[in-house]
Design a protein around this motif. Structure first.
Motif, PDB file in Angstrom:
ATOM      1  N   UNK A   1       0.826  -1.209   0.000  1.00  0.00           N
ATOM      2  CA  UNK A   1       0.000   0.000   0.000  1.00  0.00           C
ATOM      3  C   UNK A   1       0.856   1.252   0.000  1.00  0.00           C
ATOM      4  N   UNK A   2       1.942   1.238   0.776  1.00  0.00           N
ATOM      5  CA  UNK A   2       2.793   2.429   0.886  1.00  0.00           C
ATOM      6  C   UNK A   2       3.516   2.726  -0.427  1.00  0.00           C
ATOM      7  N   UNK A   3       3.862   1.695  -1.167  1.00  0.00           N
ATOM      8  CA  UNK A   3       4.567   1.908  -2.432  1.00  0.00           C
ATOM      9  C   UNK A   3       3.704   2.623  -3.468  1.00  0.00           C
ATOM     10  N   UNK A   4       2.397   2.624  -3.246  1.00  0.00           N
ATOM     11  CA  UNK A   4       1.496   3.312  -4.177  1.00  0.00           C
ATOM     12  C   UNK A   4       1.420   4.803  -3.917  1.00  0.00           C
ATOM     13  N   UNK A   5       2.044   5.253  -2.817  1.00  0.00           N
ATOM     14  CA  UNK A   5       2.028   6.675  -2.481  1.00  0.00           C
ATOM     15  C   UNK A   5       3.426   7.266  -2.619  1.00  0.00           C
ATOM     16  N   UNK A   6       3.607   8.243  -3.471  1.00  0.00           N
ATOM     17  CA  UNK A   6       4.935   8.835  -3.664  1.00  0.00           C
ATOM     18  C   UNK A   6       5.566   9.348  -2.378  1.00  0.00           C
ATOM     19  N   UNK A   7       4.745   9.862  -1.450  1.00  0.00           N
ATOM     20  CA  UNK A   7       5.303  10.421  -0.224  1.00  0.00           C
ATOM     21  C   UNK A   7       5.784   9.336   0.745  1.00  0.00           C
TER      22      UNK A   7
ATOM     23  N   UNK B   1       4.826   3.181   9.465  1.00  0.00           N
ATOM     24  CA  UNK B   1       4.429   3.260   8.058  1.00  0.00           C
ATOM     25  C   UNK B   1       2.948   2.949   7.899  1.00  0.00           C
ATOM     26  N   UNK B   2       2.471   1.969   8.651  1.00  0.00           N
ATOM     27  CA  UNK B   2       1.050   1.633   8.585  1.00  0.00           C
ATOM     28  C   UNK B   2       0.194   2.779   9.106  1.00  0.00           C
ATOM     29  N   UNK B   3       0.660   3.433  10.168  1.00  0.00           N
ATOM     30  CA  UNK B   3      -0.044   4.603  10.703  1.00  0.00           C
ATOM     31  C   UNK B   3      -0.101   5.709   9.647  1.00  0.00           C
ATOM     32  N   UNK B   4       0.998   5.928   8.921  1.00  0.00           N
ATOM     33  CA  UNK B   4       1.035   7.001   7.923  1.00  0.00           C
ATOM     34  C   UNK B   4       0.064   6.760   6.774  1.00  0.00           C
ATOM     35  N   UNK B   5      -0.344   5.521   6.568  1.00  0.00           N
ATOM     36  CA  UNK B   5      -1.329   5.254   5.516  1.00  0.00           C
ATOM     37  C   UNK B   5      -2.676   5.914   5.816  1.00  0.00           C
TER      38      UNK B   5
END
Length: 613
Positions: A500-506, A558-562
């Protein structure tokens, strides 16, 4: 308290979606409103009955005085009695129990969050952690009569409970305990409270081992039953578990008036947690004679020689509770140092021409190095809090999920529990050290609370299984058990977040960095066990646990940042982004250094001869 509440609300509802728990039949009567009501009540009690007396219980330590019957008793400040009474009245001791048991059927996730208020306000006043763990163990392993007489009276607040494992000569090495339990007469198996034994021995480091907070204290004691030759079985195989009440109880749950042969031998005077009574107890020394016998009366829990299996039910709960206590203390120090940094003027900013002494002083929060220390505390404390709530949610899933979900939650908890206990104990302690540093010289005085937070937190690396024990458990057992299935499940959860995180540039760079670190942990795990030699594998178990813990916390962040948008962020969201960024930029790079000694099975420590010291 308001800062903690805002963080809890975010983690519970925005991140973990705790309201989904109400879809489970057990929690169907609950809603966010009932969850919030519990949090409101606990926050209020902590603010009114705990926080104002944190310094008082630190300076007015428990005192052992003559009980008028040839023994000793413990005197505690009135504030401790008032706090205990308020906690019991809130219903939190039995909050997770069935309605039929007088409980709220509250999810453990909410209970754990609520207990964070008490630990932040005054960890050494306590929130009945051991009493709940004691009673929960009996509800699983005790007989119906033991549940009725002992566990339910603990949940009702009439009795308190302890766990008695360590002994002066054995410490954490339970295989070396020598407390013995012998059958009490020929009819010892006919006592309705359980097979009745007489115990003799000494137990050390017993938290809440003596007090007058309730009518009775129910000790859960590990002891060995001698074999036919009168000798104790060596190792842990011979260990059994016994209920040893301070005062004897009838089958109706009422006190008989007889004092059991359990005597307070002395108090341990600790660096921190000074408000919690910590005792040395003597069992069966004859100073509290009962029924003319030699030995304290104890009732067998479960089967003979299965005491350690039963006790681990309580120890695992206690370890998660210790992780939450360490986290809460780290956050308490962070909140105190943040407030100080916002209000303390000192120094001037450096401009192109250097410092201008004619300009007014700035608040120290404007200095980059102070921001560094605050960000570290925030990253440690809030990251640990998220991990503790995640583990609490796994406890609920294990108890109420489908068989498949429950089994997955069990395996995840097997791997994560050593980290949940030890990572906050180490790095939230570091947060407390940084809180002192932010205060400068004032932080080293008793004029400010941060020195007490550090002292209180220093214990958490030791009790309920030392750092080294947790590390050996993680690398020696948890990551390799069942063919490494638990480790694979943790990696699977992390990879799900990475996708999921790889789909967000930030977040993509964070995701790539975490992926490399996760791969490194897997490779180091295999390398550590490449020779099959446990001594070589476990020589560097602590750096392995530090590295693995950092990977887990990076994953949690990282999960929290999603849940945080990539633009239009509130100040609170910016704070989470920056704390996570700090962790990825300053902390995650430490992982390779820790793992290098693990994967090479570096023998430096193991091979250093005693004479070299």
């Amino acid at each position: 308290m308001s800062s903690l509440r805002a963080t809890l609300d975010f983690l519970l509802y925005d991140w973990l979606k705790a309201e989904r728990l109400t879809s489970h039949a057990r929690f169907a009567d609950h809603s966010r409103e009932t969850f919030d009501a519990v949090l409101d009540t606990c926050e209020r009690i902590a603010r009114e009955k705990y926080a104002p007396f944190n310094r008082l219980v630190d300076t007015q330590e428990p005192q052992a005085v003559d009980d008028g019957q040839g023994g000793l008793k413990v005197v505690l400040p009135q504030a401790t009695h008032d706090a205990h009474e308020a906690y019991v009245a809130s219903g939190m001791v039995s909050a997770a129990q069935d309605y039929d048991e007088g409980g709220m059927q509250l999810p453990y996730t909410i209970e754990a969050a609520a207990n964070g208020f008490f630990a932040t306000a005054s960890v050494s006043i306590g929130s009945s952690l051991l009493t709940k763990g004691n009673a929960n163990l009996l509800m699983v392993h005790g007989t119906e009569m033991q549940k009725e007489v002992f566990a339910r009276n603990e949940f009702a607040g009439r009795f308190t409970g302890t766990m008695c494992l360590s002994e002066p000569q054995a410490g954490s090495s339970l295989s070396d305990i020598t407390t013995r339990a012998t059958p009490d007469g020929d009819d010892f198996e006919r006592d309705p409270l359980g097979a009745r034994y007489r115990l003799k021995g000494n137990k050390m480091w017993i938290s809440a081992g003596e007090n007058e907070l309730a009518e009775n204290i129910i000790h859960l004691v590990l002891a060995k039953i001698p074999g036919p030759d009168g000798k104790l079985i060596p190792g842990t195989r011979g260990i059994s578990l016994f209920i040893v009440p301070k005062r004897l109880v009838g089958t109706d749950g009422q006190l008989t008036g007889e004092r059991n042969d359990v005597a307070l031998a002395g108090l341990n005077h600790k660096l921190g947690w000074r408000g919690t009574t910590n005792t040395l107890l003597n069992f069966g020394e004859g100073k509290s004679p009962v029924r003319g016998s030699a030995g304290a009366i104890g009732y067998l829990v479960g089967k003979p020689h299965e005491g350690l299996r039963c006790m681990f039910h309580m120890m695992n709960e206690a370890r998660i509770g210790i992780g939450m206590a360490a986290t809460a203390l780290g956050l308490a120090g962070y909140y105190a140092s943040l407030d100080y940094a916002k209000n303390r003027p000192q120094g001037r900013p450096i401009g192109p021409a250097g410092k201008d002494a004619a300009k007014p002083q700035v608040r120290i929060i404007e200095h980059p190095d102070v921001k560094r220390m605050l960000l570290a505390q925030k990253a440690y404390g809030e990251g640990a809090l998220a991990l503790m709530l995640y583990c609490a949610l796994l406890v609920d899933e294990q108890k109420t999920g489908t068989p498949e979900d429950a089994e997955e939650a069990r395996l995840l908890l097997e791997v994560l529990t050593p980290i949940a206990k030890s990572w906050p104990s180490e790095f939230c302690l570091e947060a407390n050290s940084l809180a002192i540093q932010v205060h400068g010289g004032y932080g080293y005085t008793r004029d400010f609370p941060v020195e007490q937070y550090w002292r209180d937190n220093r214990l958490n690396m030791i009790h309920e299984g030392t750092h080294g024990i947790q590390a050996a458990d993680l690398l020696g057992r948890k990551v390799v058990m069942e063919g490494g299935k638990g480790l694979q499940l943790v990696a699977g959860r992390i990879n799900r977040t990475l996708e999921s995180a790889l789909q967000r540039p930030d977040l993509a760079q964070h995701a790539n960095d975490l992926a490399k670190a996760l791969q490194h942990v897997g490779a180091a795990t295999k390398a550590a066990w490449a020779t099959g030699d446990p001594q070589a594998a476990l020589a560097n178990a602590v750096p392995y646990m530090q590295a693995f813990g950092h990977v887990v916390i990076a994953w949690i962040w990282l999960d929290v940042l999603l849940t945080v948008p990539d633009r239009g962020r509130t100040p609170a969201q910016v704070g989470r982004v920056q704390a996570a960024r700090y962790f990825f930029h300053y902390e995650l790079p430490k992982v390779p250094a820790w793992l290098k000694v693990v994967e090479t099975r570096d023998p430096t420590c193991a091979d250093t001869p005693e004479e070299a010291f």
